[in-house]
Design an enzyme around this catalytic site. Structure first.
Site, mmCIF file in Angstrom:
data_model
loop_
_atom_site.group_PDB
_atom_site.id
_atom_site.type_symbol
_atom_site.label_atom_id
_atom_site.label_comp_id
_atom_site.label_asym_id
_atom_site.label_seq_id
_atom_site.Cartn_x
_atom_site.Cartn_y
_atom_site.Cartn_z
ATOM 1 N N MET A 189 0.788 -1.205 0.138
ATOM 2 C CA MET A 189 0.047 -0.064 -0.086
ATOM 3 C C MET A 189 0.926 1.352 0.112
ATOM 4 S SD MET A 189 -3.255 -0.908 2.066
ATOM 5 C CE MET A 189 -2.620 -0.670 3.811
ATOM 6 N N ARG A 249 2.066 2.673 9.763
ATOM 7 C CA ARG A 249 1.332 3.464 10.862
ATOM 8 C C ARG A 249 2.133 3.532 12.110
ATOM 9 N NH1 ARG A 249 -3.019 -0.435 9.104
ATOM 10 N NH2 ARG A 249 -4.482 0.813 8.119
ATOM 11 N N GLY A 301 4.786 -10.193 4.207
ATOM 12 C CA GLY A 301 5.439 -10.259 5.313
ATOM 13 C C GLY A 301 4.735 -11.346 6.464
ATOM 14 N N HIS A 346 9.359 -3.341 3.538
ATOM 15 C CA HIS A 346 8.844 -3.607 2.126
ATOM 16 C C HIS A 346 10.091 -3.945 1.310
ATOM 17 C CE1 HIS A 346 5.632 -0.657 3.786
ATOM 18 N NE2 HIS A 346 5.006 -1.794 3.289
ATOM 19 N N ASN A 351 4.024 4.011 1.041
ATOM 20 C CA ASN A 351 4.647 4.583 2.048
ATOM 21 C C ASN A 351 5.866 3.367 2.600
ATOM 22 O OD1 ASN A 351 4.491 5.344 5.509
ATOM 23 N ND2 ASN A 351 5.114 6.724 3.962
HETATM 24 P P1 AMP Z 1 1.465 -3.028 3.551
HETATM 25 O O1 AMP Z 1 1.986 -1.854 2.602
HETATM 26 O O2 AMP Z 1 1.334 -2.533 4.715
HETATM 27 O O3 AMP Z 1 0.090 -3.592 2.974
HETATM 28 O O4 AMP Z 1 2.523 -4.220 3.403
HETATM 29 C C1 AMP Z 1 2.834 -4.885 2.142
HETATM 30 C C2 AMP Z 1 3.599 -6.020 2.498
HETATM 31 O O5 AMP Z 1 4.896 -5.581 3.281
HETATM 32 C C3 AMP Z 1 2.707 -7.014 3.264
HETATM 33 O O6 AMP Z 1 3.120 -8.288 2.758
HETATM 34 C C4 AMP Z 1 3.228 -6.639 4.754
HETATM 35 O O7 AMP Z 1 3.086 -7.906 5.582
HETATM 36 C C5 AMP Z 1 4.807 -6.570 4.357
HETATM 37 N N1 AMP Z 1 5.331 -5.883 5.786
HETATM 38 C C6 AMP Z 1 4.760 -4.805 6.228
HETATM 39 N N2 AMP Z 1 5.592 -4.497 7.211
HETATM 40 C C7 AMP Z 1 6.727 -5.231 7.408
HETATM 41 C C8 AMP Z 1 7.621 -5.631 8.046
HETATM 42 N N3 AMP Z 1 7.966 -4.861 9.271
HETATM 43 N N4 AMP Z 1 8.507 -6.666 7.852
HETATM 44 C C9 AMP Z 1 8.264 -7.582 6.596
HETATM 45 N N5 AMP Z 1 7.046 -7.207 6.215
HETATM 46 C C10 AMP Z 1 6.499 -6.351 6.157
#
Ligand code: AMP
Length: 280
Positions: free
Chosen positions: A30, A188, A148, A37, A32
């Site tokens: 998503m 967040r 993740g 990521h 940011n």
């Molecule tokens: P998001 O942008 O929050 O939807 O996350 C995109 C991907 O990055 C998802 O598969 C999350 O699980 C992964 N992700 C987010 N934070 C972390 C982290 N601290 N360590 C590893 N993967 C992450």
């Protein structure tokens, strides 16, 4: 690195890569972007010839009163990071590209695995995730998609969807990337004040502590959960849940020797989630 805002452009770029017999990896996000990521993207790059990253803040996985409108959108900085990490295509659709018919008549509804933990206080969240990830996997058709482990339940839901709908992509889970003090990196975390940021680390410390008791042989799961919840509340969190589960997200019994401890709690504005696996 190509930036493709349209589904048509994305499909064309992937088709060329597939014609060239390239092994395609996919990292949905998503935006940011932080080091968590980027670890996913680098892992994809290490295992695949051609890496697609999507940046899309999906409205259907946000509930009423959640932070869809204010979710941090930092496209230019994200593109710089993805260029450095070696992404080949960045898919950046608008809501109208992803959902030409909105609301859709077809949605992916997930059963028990979604109706617990985060699913209890975020009704519809995992159906939104399952639907958008199914669409993205249908658009990119990757050989492997990377997620993740930080979003443990989300990863479990996606594995279930891919198995149930016979989607032809492997799903790989990548360990959680943390700040030096142990806080799981999250978009967040940017909402935390300086003081809240200091206290937020107690979430990961609490999970570790529960894990220590489990490894010492304490199997009074309800007592451990209650004590952990009390600790977090007294530390300034508004606790959604802290639960001990089997790695498959079932209720553990006295026979179990491997567990995942999962928690969700608000520290000020942001709702933070984290989990750790213990035992073998
Ligand atoms: P998001 O942008 O929050 O939807 O996350 C995109 C991907 O990055 C998802 O598969 C999350 O699980 C992964 N992700 C987010 N934070 C972390 C982290 N601290 N360590 C590893 N993967 C992450």
């Amino acid at each position: 690195m190509k930036v493709e805002p349209t589904v048509k452009g994305l499909r064309a770029a992937v088709n060329i890569a597939k014609k060239d017999k390239k092994f395609v990896g996919f990292v949905p996000t998503m935006g940011n972007l932080h080091a968590g990521h980027i670890t996913l993207v680098k892992e994809a790059k290490a295992r695949c010839d051609f890496v697609v990253v999507s940046i899309f803040v999906n409205p259907t996985q946000f509930g009423e009163g959640e932070d869809f409108d204010s979710y941090p959108r930092t496209l230019n900085a994200d593109l710089d990071k993805l260029m450095d990490a070696g992404a080949d295509v960045v898919f950046t659709p608008e809501v109208a590209d992803m959902y030409p018919n909105y609301p859709q008549q077809t949605v992916v509804t997930v059963g028990d695995i979604a109706n617990q933990l985060c699913g209890l206080n975020r009704p519809g969240h995992f159906d939104g995730v399952a639907t958008v990830v199914s669409k993205l996997l249908g658009m990119v058709k990757p050989d492997v998609a990377f997620f993740g482990q930080k979003d443990y339940q989300q990863l479990a839901v996606i594995r279930q969807v891919v198995a149930d709908l016979a989607i032809d992509s492997d799903i790989v889970g990548i360990p959680t990337v943390r700040a030096d003090d142990g806080l799981a990196l999250s978009s967040r975390n940017g909402y935390l004040s300086e003081d809240e940021r200091k206290k937020a680390v107690l979430l990961s410390k609490c999970l570790k502590k529960v894990g220590g008791y489990l490894l010492q042989g304490d199997k009074d799961y309800a007592k451990l959960e209650k004590a952990a919840s009390k600790f977090l509340t007294e530390s300034g969190f508004e606790v959604d849940y802290i639960r001990i589960k089997t790695p498959e997200l079932n209720e553990p019994t006295a026979e179990d020797t491997k567990w995942v401890v999962l928690a969700a709690a608000k520290m000020g504005k942001p709702r933070l989630i984290d989990n750790m696996t213990f035992g073998q």
